[in-house]
Design a protein around this motif. Structure first.
Motif, PDB file in Angstrom:
ATOM      1  N   THR A  55       0.798  -1.057   0.096  1.00 46.93           N
ATOM      2  CA  THR A  55      -0.061   0.058  -0.235  1.00 46.93           C
ATOM      3  C   THR A  55       0.840   1.195   0.143  1.00 46.93           C
ATOM      4  N   ILE A  56       0.452   2.032  -0.916  1.00 42.21           N
ATOM      5  CA  ILE A  56       1.022   3.593  -0.636  1.00 42.21           C
ATOM      6  C   ILE A  56       0.011   4.717  -0.386  1.00 42.21           C
ATOM      7  N   ASP A  57       0.417   5.208   0.830  1.00 34.29           N
ATOM      8  CA  ASP A  57      -0.503   6.258   1.351  1.00 34.29           C
ATOM      9  C   ASP A  57      -0.076   7.497   0.783  1.00 34.29           C
ATOM     10  N   ILE A  58      -0.478   8.190  -0.189  1.00 37.50           N
ATOM     11  CA  ILE A  58       0.041   9.563  -0.480  1.00 37.50           C
ATOM     12  C   ILE A  58      -0.489  10.512   0.232  1.00 37.50           C
ATOM     13  N   GLN A  59      -1.252  10.499   1.285  1.00 37.91           N
ATOM     14  CA  GLN A  59      -1.252  11.539   2.439  1.00 37.91           C
ATOM     15  C   GLN A  59      -0.440  11.217   3.486  1.00 37.91           C
ATOM     16  N   ARG A  60       0.293  10.355   3.782  1.00 37.31           N
ATOM     17  CA  ARG A  60       1.099   9.936   5.029  1.00 37.31           C
ATOM     18  C   ARG A  60       1.666  10.984   5.457  1.00 37.31           C
ATOM     19  N   TYR A  61       2.328  11.824   4.693  1.00 36.73           N
ATOM     20  CA  TYR A  61       3.441  12.829   5.366  1.00 36.73           C
ATOM     21  C   TYR A  61       2.636  14.220   5.222  1.00 36.73           C
ATOM     22  N   GLY A  62       1.409  14.228   5.385  1.00 36.21           N
ATOM     23  CA  GLY A  62       0.606  15.487   5.657  1.00 36.21           C
ATOM     24  C   GLY A  62       0.329  16.326   4.193  1.00 36.21           C
ATOM     25  N   LYS A  67       4.751  17.564   2.935  1.00 33.77           N
ATOM     26  CA  LYS A  67       5.391  16.389   2.068  1.00 33.77           C
ATOM     27  C   LYS A  67       6.674  16.983   1.394  1.00 33.77           C
ATOM     28  N   ILE A  68       6.640  18.209   0.776  1.00 34.93           N
ATOM     29  CA  ILE A  68       7.888  18.693   0.208  1.00 34.93           C
ATOM     30  C   ILE A  68       9.024  18.793   1.126  1.00 34.93           C
ATOM     31  N   ALA A  69       8.905  19.332   2.448  1.00 37.50           N
ATOM     32  CA  ALA A  69       9.790  19.628   3.436  1.00 37.50           C
ATOM     33  C   ALA A  69      10.347  17.960   3.619  1.00 37.50           C
ATOM     34  N   ALA A  70       9.661  17.020   3.861  1.00 41.91           N
ATOM     35  CA  ALA A  70      10.395  15.710   3.806  1.00 41.91           C
ATOM     36  C   ALA A  70      11.302  15.275   2.603  1.00 41.91           C
ATOM     37  N   ILE A  71      10.644  15.456   1.591  1.00 44.65           N
ATOM     38  CA  ILE A  71      11.265  15.235   0.329  1.00 44.65           C
ATOM     39  C   ILE A  71      12.430  15.677   0.291  1.00 44.65           C
ATOM     40  N   ASN A  72      12.447  17.052   0.505  1.00 43.53           N
ATOM     41  CA  ASN A  72      13.757  17.860   0.234  1.00 43.53           C
ATOM     42  C   ASN A  72      14.960  17.300   1.064  1.00 43.53           C
ATOM     43  N   LYS A  73      14.425  17.032   2.300  1.00 45.33           N
ATOM     44  CA  LYS A  73      15.398  16.962   3.414  1.00 45.33           C
ATOM     45  C   LYS A  73      15.976  15.312   3.034  1.00 45.33           C
ATOM     46  N   ILE A  74      15.212  14.430   2.281  1.00 49.99           N
ATOM     47  CA  ILE A  74      15.511  13.079   1.980  1.00 49.99           C
ATOM     48  C   ILE A  74      16.602  13.248   0.746  1.00 49.99           C
ATOM     49  N   LYS A  75      16.235  14.141  -0.104  1.00 50.92           N
ATOM     50  CA  LYS A  75      17.258  14.234  -1.359  1.00 50.92           C
ATOM     51  C   LYS A  75      18.331  14.920  -0.884  1.00 50.92           C
ATOM     52  N   ASP A 247      13.696  24.149  10.153  1.00 54.12           N
ATOM     53  CA  ASP A 247      12.131  24.252   9.645  1.00 54.12           C
ATOM     54  C   ASP A 247      12.028  23.828   8.049  1.00 54.12           C
ATOM     55  N   ASP A 248      13.150  23.859   7.196  1.00 53.78           N
ATOM     56  CA  ASP A 248      13.223  23.508   6.019  1.00 53.78           C
ATOM     57  C   ASP A 248      13.059  24.511   5.218  1.00 53.78           C
ATOM     58  N   ASP A 249      12.741  25.715   5.661  1.00 48.96           N
ATOM     59  CA  ASP A 249      12.429  26.696   4.811  1.00 48.96           C
ATOM     60  C   ASP A 249      13.519  26.949   3.716  1.00 48.96           C
ATOM     61  N   GLU A 250      14.843  26.875   3.920  1.00 48.07           N
ATOM     62  CA  GLU A 250      15.691  27.208   2.881  1.00 48.07           C
ATOM     63  C   GLU A 250      15.897  26.004   1.871  1.00 48.07           C
ATOM     64  N   MET A 251      15.305  24.809   2.159  1.00 46.73           N
ATOM     65  CA  MET A 251      15.227  23.794   1.274  1.00 46.73           C
ATOM     66  C   MET A 251      14.127  23.768   0.173  1.00 46.73           C
ATOM     67  N   PHE A 252      13.252  24.777   0.199  1.00 46.24           N
ATOM     68  CA  PHE A 252      12.265  25.341  -0.811  1.00 46.24           C
ATOM     69  C   PHE A 252      12.949  26.083  -1.897  1.00 46.24           C
ATOM     70  N   PRO A 253      12.183  25.827  -3.101  1.00 51.87           N
ATOM     71  CA  PRO A 253      12.850  26.741  -4.278  1.00 51.87           C
ATOM     72  C   PRO A 253      13.134  28.189  -3.747  1.00 51.87           C
ATOM     73  N   ALA A 254      13.950  28.741  -4.195  1.00 54.59           N
ATOM     74  CA  ALA A 254      14.354  30.423  -4.248  1.00 54.59           C
ATOM     75  C   ALA A 254      13.066  31.051  -4.360  1.00 54.59           C
ATOM     76  N   ASP A 255      12.127  30.794  -5.308  1.00 53.41           N
ATOM     77  CA  ASP A 255      11.087  31.672  -5.443  1.00 53.41           C
ATOM     78  C   ASP A 255       9.884  31.339  -4.442  1.00 53.41           C
ATOM     79  N   GLY A 256      10.112  30.217  -3.792  1.00 57.72           N
ATOM     80  CA  GLY A 256       8.913  29.978  -3.057  1.00 57.72           C
ATOM     81  C   GLY A 256       7.994  29.038  -3.300  1.00 57.72           C
ATOM     82  N   GLY A 257       8.338  28.650  -4.663  1.00 56.81           N
ATOM     83  CA  GLY A 257       7.296  27.846  -5.312  1.00 56.81           C
ATOM     84  C   GLY A 257       7.390  26.211  -4.711  1.00 56.81           C
ATOM     85  N   ILE A 258       6.294  25.535  -5.095  1.00 54.89           N
ATOM     86  CA  ILE A 258       6.321  24.129  -4.642  1.00 54.89           C
ATOM     87  C   ILE A 258       6.018  23.427  -5.873  1.00 54.89           C
TER      88      ILE A 258
END
Length: 349
Positions: A55-62, A67-75, A247-258
């Motif tokens: 099973t893949i729960d696409i909502q499990r990371y919130g 979700k993007i914060a978790a992904i960015n940290k892993i990457k 808090d992962d803010d700097e791991m988001f794209p420079a323009d703030g986009g997701i």
């Protein structure tokens, strides 16, 4: 009232009907996925079938930002590892493929669930896979300091990151896998990747999971491309510092986009330089067909179906572009082998 949903996904030039799953509630919404989606359409039916292997729960990371914060940290953690020790990239690809190909189409058991961690015989026989697994466990522990993550997701993402960091295409891997709590009865044996592994063994592993010669060829060739790229790469390079209290803010794209709301993936330069500037194309396949790619290249030619696919990439007019496109499709498909998606909504990668 119980209903089922057949998801129809528009792939590259094709439309395929997917397996139905019973829906009892929002939480129980399950969609069988056997293709790569670029569009989703629900069609009501009343035909119940058995649940999927994993099973893949696409909502499990919130929500989207979590979700993007978790992904960015892993990457970032994975890219840092590769910048320091690029030679491990090949074993990451092998680990991800092996974990996924534990899915048995015959028994509908196994799949990309981190179950390879229990295969002590395989890990003892292949120290590089054991080292790769230890790295994945360490990354998981680091991420767990601030957010949820599973070993299965880290393994699936690591193979994609190894390919991208080696100059390959960005692969948006679906998130939300659950880790198997113990070895899964009925699962296929993990592909060993031993020096003596034959083309026939690799072909059987892909076929047992329901995949074709095409998926086999592009993924084995991707492994060859990663090994070539990383053999030329310089290790010990500067990496980004990942603060566990950040808090992962700097791991988001420079323009703030997701940029990817439901899946893994990011801009290529966001987490550090690539391991090499060499092109990542069908060159390994061309060398395999020419007989100059060594034992790994021979895995592409051991049966008529694989050889035919390899020759098309090697001699076709758009072989390089088709290889990169098909690699993305094959990797996504293999890393959701036998899985069902659950969640409030399903979006295309």
């Amino acid at each position: 009232m119980k209903i089922t949903w057949h998801l129809i996904l528009t792939s590259i030039g094709a439309v395929s009907a997917l397996s139905p799953r019973i829906v009892n509630s929002r939480r129980d919404f399950v969609v069988g996925l056997t293709g790569i989606s670029s569009g989703v359409l629900g069609v009501a039916s009343n035909v119940p079938i058995a649940q999927a292997a994993t099973t893949i729960d696409i909502q499990r990371y919130g929500d989207k930002e979590l979700k993007i914060a978790a992904i960015n940290k892993i990457k970032q953690l994975l890219r840092n590892e590769l910048l320091q020790s690029p030679l491990q990239a090949g074993s990451w690809v092998q680990l991800s493929i092996s974990d996924s190909l534990s899915y048995s189409a015959a028994t509908d058991a196994g799949g990309p669930d981190g179950g390879i961690q229990y295969d002590s015989a395989l890990l003892k026989a292949n120290p590089e896979l054991a080292t790769a697994l230890n790295t994945m466990v360490a990354v998981k522990k680091q991420v767990l300091k601030t957010t949820e993550v599973t070993l299965a997701d880290v393994i699936a993402y690591a193979g994609a990151e190894a390919i991208e960091a080696s100059g390959g295409p960005r692969i948006q891997v679906q998130v939300g896998r659950y880790d198997a709590p113990k070895p899964t009865p009925g699962a296929s044996p993990h592909l060993a990747w031993q020096p003596g592994t034959s083309s026939e063994e690799v072909t059987r592993a892909f076929e047992a999971s329901g995949f074709s010669a095409k998926e086999k060829v592009v993924l084995v060739a991707a492994l060859g491309g990663v090994l070539r790229a990383t053999s030329l790469a310089k290790g010990g390079r500067a990496v980004a510092v990942v603060d566990p209290d950040d808090d992962d803010d700097e791991m988001f794209p420079a323009d703030g986009g997701i940029f990817i709301p439901q899946t893994f993936g990011s801009q290529k330069a966001m987490f550090g330089e690539l391991l090499t500037k060499e092109p990542f194309d069908a060159g390994f396949i061309r060398d395999a067909v020419a007989g100059t790619a060594g034992p790994l290249g021979s895995l592409l030619l051991g049966d008529d179906a694989s050889k035919s696919v390899a020759q098309k990439y090697a001699s076709g007019k758009n072989g390089d572009a088709n290889f990169r496109k098909d690699l993305v499709d094959a990797y996504i498909k293999v890393t959701i082998a036998g899985a069902a998606l659950t969640g409030a909504k399903v979006l295309a990668p």
